[in-house]
Design a protein around this motif. Structure first.
Motif, PDB file in Angstrom:
ATOM      1  N   UNK A  65       0.846  -1.187   0.000  1.00  9.34           N
ATOM      2  CA  UNK A  65       0.000   0.000   0.000  1.00  9.34           C
ATOM      3  C   UNK A  65       0.885   1.242   0.000  1.00  9.34           C
ATOM      4  N   UNK A  66       0.366   2.340  -0.504  1.00 11.79           N
ATOM      5  CA  UNK A  66       1.148   3.571  -0.603  1.00 11.79           C
ATOM      6  C   UNK A  66       1.702   4.002   0.755  1.00 11.79           C
ATOM      7  N   UNK A  67       0.918   3.796   1.816  1.00 15.08           N
ATOM      8  CA  UNK A  67       1.354   4.197   3.159  1.00 15.08           C
ATOM      9  C   UNK A  67       2.555   3.379   3.640  1.00 15.08           C
ATOM     10  N   UNK A  68       2.750   2.194   3.025  1.00 16.38           N
ATOM     11  CA  UNK A  68       3.853   1.313   3.435  1.00 16.38           C
ATOM     12  C   UNK A  68       5.000   1.297   2.420  1.00 16.38           C
ATOM     13  N   UNK A  69       5.046   2.302   1.534  1.00 15.19           N
ATOM     14  CA  UNK A  69       6.027   2.282   0.448  1.00 15.19           C
ATOM     15  C   UNK A  69       7.222   3.206   0.654  1.00 15.19           C
ATOM     16  N   UNK A  70       7.342   3.772   1.830  1.00 13.93           N
ATOM     17  CA  UNK A  70       8.503   4.631   2.081  1.00 13.93           C
ATOM     18  C   UNK A  70       9.755   3.771   2.214  1.00 13.93           C
ATOM     19  N   UNK A  71      10.927   4.379   1.999  1.00 13.99           N
ATOM     20  CA  UNK A  71      12.188   3.638   2.043  1.00 13.99           C
ATOM     21  C   UNK A  71      12.437   2.987   3.395  1.00 13.99           C
ATOM     22  N   UNK A  72      11.875   3.575   4.457  1.00  7.02           N
ATOM     23  CA  UNK A  72      12.133   3.074   5.813  1.00  7.02           C
ATOM     24  C   UNK A  72      11.293   1.849   6.164  1.00  7.02           C
ATOM     25  N   UNK A  73      10.266   1.560   5.380  1.00  3.96           N
ATOM     26  CA  UNK A  73       9.387   0.428   5.689  1.00  3.96           C
ATOM     27  C   UNK A  73      10.197  -0.863   5.735  1.00  3.96           C
ATOM     28  N   UNK A  74       9.964  -1.651   6.779  1.00  5.41           N
ATOM     29  CA  UNK A  74      10.695  -2.892   6.981  1.00  5.41           C
ATOM     30  C   UNK A  74       9.800  -4.084   6.652  1.00  5.41           C
ATOM     31  N   UNK A  75      10.304  -4.987   5.826  1.00  4.58           N
ATOM     32  CA  UNK A  75       9.567  -6.181   5.434  1.00  4.58           C
ATOM     33  C   UNK A  75      10.286  -7.427   5.943  1.00  4.58           C
ATOM     34  N   UNK A  76       9.497  -8.392   6.411  1.00  6.66           N
ATOM     35  CA  UNK A  76      10.047  -9.708   6.763  1.00  6.66           C
ATOM     36  C   UNK A  76       9.316 -10.724   5.906  1.00  6.66           C
ATOM     37  N   UNK A  78       8.760 -14.587   4.665  1.00  3.41           N
ATOM     38  CA  UNK A  78       8.980 -15.943   5.167  1.00  3.41           C
ATOM     39  C   UNK A  78       8.132 -16.948   4.398  1.00  3.41           C
ATOM     40  N   UNK A  79       8.639 -18.167   4.375  1.00  5.23           N
ATOM     41  CA  UNK A  79       7.956 -19.266   3.682  1.00  5.23           C
ATOM     42  C   UNK A  79       8.494 -20.564   4.248  1.00  5.23           C
ATOM     43  N   UNK A  80       7.623 -21.546   4.423  1.00  4.60           N
ATOM     44  CA  UNK A  80       8.036 -22.819   4.992  1.00  4.60           C
ATOM     45  C   UNK A  80       9.195 -23.423   4.205  1.00  4.60           C
ATOM     46  N   UNK A  81      10.254 -23.784   4.905  1.00  5.47           N
ATOM     47  CA  UNK A  81      11.400 -24.402   4.269  1.00  5.47           C
ATOM     48  C   UNK A  81      12.453 -23.430   3.772  1.00  5.47           C
ATOM     49  N   UNK A  82      12.210 -22.124   3.969  1.00  4.91           N
ATOM     50  CA  UNK A  82      13.161 -21.103   3.524  1.00  4.91           C
ATOM     51  C   UNK A  82      13.599 -20.236   4.699  1.00  4.91           C
ATOM     52  N   UNK A  83      14.786 -19.676   4.575  1.00  7.63           N
ATOM     53  CA  UNK A  83      15.311 -18.786   5.604  1.00  7.63           C
ATOM     54  C   UNK A  83      14.590 -17.440   5.492  1.00  7.63           C
ATOM     55  N   UNK A  84      13.970 -16.957   6.593  1.00  8.16           N
ATOM     56  CA  UNK A  84      13.283 -15.658   6.543  1.00  8.16           C
ATOM     57  C   UNK A  84      14.251 -14.548   6.142  1.00  8.16           C
ATOM     58  N   UNK A  85      13.739 -13.579   5.410  1.00  9.12           N
ATOM     59  CA  UNK A  85      14.566 -12.475   4.939  1.00  9.12           C
ATOM     60  C   UNK A  85      13.984 -11.151   5.413  1.00  9.12           C
ATOM     61  N   UNK A  86      14.808 -10.332   6.039  1.00 11.53           N
ATOM     62  CA  UNK A  86      14.389  -8.994   6.460  1.00 11.53           C
ATOM     63  C   UNK A  86      15.011  -7.974   5.510  1.00 11.53           C
ATOM     64  N   UNK A  87      14.180  -7.087   4.988  1.00 15.66           N
ATOM     65  CA  UNK A  87      14.661  -6.134   3.994  1.00 15.66           C
ATOM     66  C   UNK A  87      13.830  -4.855   4.072  1.00 15.66           C
ATOM     67  N   UNK A  88      14.497  -3.717   3.869  1.00 18.15           N
ATOM     68  CA  UNK A  88      13.777  -2.444   3.823  1.00 18.15           C
ATOM     69  C   UNK A  88      13.331  -2.184   2.389  1.00 18.15           C
ATOM     70  N   UNK A  89      12.374  -1.289   2.234  1.00 17.68           N
ATOM     71  CA  UNK A  89      11.915  -0.935   0.890  1.00 17.68           C
ATOM     72  C   UNK A  89      13.061  -0.321   0.090  1.00 17.68           C
ATOM     73  N   UNK A  90      13.917   0.457   0.760  1.00 18.36           N
ATOM     74  CA  UNK A  90      15.071   1.050   0.073  1.00 18.36           C
ATOM     75  C   UNK A  90      15.962  -0.037  -0.518  1.00 18.36           C
ATOM     76  N   UNK A  91      16.223  -1.103   0.268  1.00 15.42           N
ATOM     77  CA  UNK A  91      17.053  -2.193  -0.229  1.00 15.42           C
ATOM     78  C   UNK A  91      16.312  -3.028  -1.272  1.00 15.42           C
TER      79      UNK A  91
END
Length: 506
Positions: A65-76, A78-91
């Motif tokens: 969503x537009x409100x969650x699209x700033x560079x600072x937004x942090x995403x995690x 995850x999916x069964x059988x995979x290593x969770x990944x943490x990444x910012x929108x900037x990255x």
């Protein structure tokens, strides 16, 4: 003056371009793939700023969503059988919005708890034993839910002709039959399709009514859209309205009729007059709430008949396929299943948490040759119907406001075959009932439905809040083609290419 006009025009063009590009930049769409194979990862969980959760679609895409699209937004992710990944929108932007997940160190086929493989049947018995503990959420709750329903109607044969009419002249009868012929040809040439989306707050609490357990629910629709071709019928309701407009507009709206098909007649009285306005009150709200209530009930892991491979394990054969780890580092059994008894119809996989025997995910499909439902009286009554396609995915997450788990995502696709070949009469209810309109209807084809449910956020509320909440009706926004900006301010399921490529046919 010419130079001034040119400068102004140039300024406006640049302003528009900058503004437009700015708007586009705020719409972040990502794709999730396997880092080794490059294959898409469907239905991966994306946690947004630890406050909302969304799911990648069947093609591996998700949109913020537009409100969650700033560079600072942090995403995690995850999916069964995979290593969770943490990444910012900037990255995320730096990797061209393509997220690559790495499979966990533990491989499915290599994991055993001991030298002996775990007994899959015993694991499923434990799952059944713990269903109420893991999935019965009785507290008052407010869920932010996005729902998508898509449907298609594909007649391969459609004959519809009025044989007799006591109210239509020969000329009018020919005109009406020509209209029917044009309409049915259009349906076959351009099969109707429709996509319905809505975002809502769904309030529920377990309660009692007349000493019987029930669920009190309230619905608040925040936004709703319908994507369909207005020149074509897309649903049974649309078809009914179209037929009514074509056939019955010449009948007397002050009189009453009943319908008879062959030897069978309806005792219900049909009036063509205007309905009372009071009956239309909260029409959209009531139908949408009934749909959501029914969909959640049909996906209730505790007692839904379709999910008997979970709640009635004695009907299936199970095999231990291996193990993996969840994003919370829980050890997870991977179990395949197939029918053992005649009433068992599905095969697929179940992912079970080792520490509490909770089902975290299941993917299932109707066994080849099986039917979820069927009715065949083609020779005697001219009617045949079957649900011959059915597959689904269910994903659960830990309940954020209490113990146990709650449904985070549900997808159910069904396909139906239908055949109807019968004469139909409209009979006027008058002295010595008389036939008014008689026509023959022959139709054969198929229809498909896909329903998706995504629980974005759950919050605690109170029984009093739910009881006092005043529901209000809403109106769908009708759109003729997919518009990527229409949900930009909201969390939603990213559409598949089929929906994005939909266009109106005149």
């Amino acid at each position: 003056m010419k130079g001034i006009f040119t400068q102004k025009a140039l300024f406006k063009s640049l302003f528009f371009l900058v503004f437009f590009q700015s708007g586009i930049a705020q719409n972040i769409t990502g794709k999730i793939t396997d880092s080794k194979t490059g294959e898409i990862i469907p239905y991966a969980n994306i946690q947004v700023n630890s406050s909302e959760s969304i799911i990648s679609n069947a093609e591996g895409y998700f949109t913020l969503a537009e409100k969650n699209s700033s560079d600072e937004t942090l995403l995690i992710i995850s999916y069964l059988g995979y290593v969770p990944l943490q990444i910012s929108v900037a990255d995320l932007k730096k990797v061209q919005n393509n997220i690559k997940l790495t499979q966990g160190i533990v491989e499915l086929d290599d994991v055993d708890i001991s030298n002996e493989k775990p007994d899959a049947a015993k694991i499923m018995a434990k799952v059944k034993e713990n269903l109420n503990k893991n999935y019965k959420n009785t507290q008052a709750k407010k869920d932010l839910i996005f729902v998508r329903h898509s449907s298609s109607f594909n007649p391969k044969k459609f004959d519809f002709e009025i044989d007799k009419s006591t109210v239509l002249s020969a000329k009018a009868l020919k005109k009406t039959n020509d209209e029917l012929n044009t309409f049915t040809k259009l349906l076959i040439a351009h099969p109707p399709q429709q996509f319905t989306d809505y975002l809502c707050n769904y309030y529920t609490i377990d309660t009692k009514k007349e000493d019987k357990p029930t669920v009190l629910s309230k619905l608040e629709v925040l936004k709703a859209t319908i994507l369909k071709n207005e020149n074509r019928s897309a649903s049974l309701d649309d078809l009914e309205k179209k037929f009514t407009d074509i056939i019955l507009h010449n009948l007397d709206t002050t009189k009453y009729y009943r319908v008879k098909s062959g030897l069978f007649g309806s005792h219900d009285t049909i009036s063509l007059g205007n309905k009372k306005k009071g009956k239309e009150k909260k029409k959209q709200l009531n139908s949408s709430k009934a749909y959501l209530d029914n969909y959640i009930r049909r996906n209730n892991i505790i007692d839904a008949k379709r999910l008997n491979f979970i709640n009635k394990p004695e009907m299936y054969d199970y095999s231990y396929e291996g193990a993996t780890y969840s994003s919370e580092n829980k050890f997870v059994y991977v179990i395949s299943f197939k029918p053992r008894k005649s009433k068992a119809k599905y095969s697929g996989k179940i992912y079970v948490s080792e520490d509490d025997y909770a089902v975290l995910r299941t993917d299932y499909t109707l066994e080849e040759g099986e039917k979820e439902a069927s009715f065949n009286m083609k020779l005697l009554l001219g009617v045949k119907f079957s649900v011959n396609q059915s597959k689904g995915t269910l994903i659960y997450k830990e309940n954020p406001i209490g113990e146990g788990y709650c449904m985070q995502y549900a997808s159910l696709e069904t396909g139906q075959y239908f055949y109807f070949n019968r004469p139909i009469k409209f009979i006027e209810l008058a002295k010595g009932e008389k036939d008014v309109v008689k026509f023959d209807l022959k139709i054969e084809g198929s229809s498909k439905d896909k329903n998706e449910f995504m629980n974005i956020k759950r919050e605690e509320t109170s029984k009093a809040t739910i009881e006092n909440f005043k529901e209000e009706d809403f109106k769908f926004i009708n759109i003729k083609k997919y518009d990527p900006t229409i949900w930009k301010n909201y969390s939603a399921i990213e559409p598949l290419q089929e929906m994005k490529q939909f266009k109106e046919v005149n």
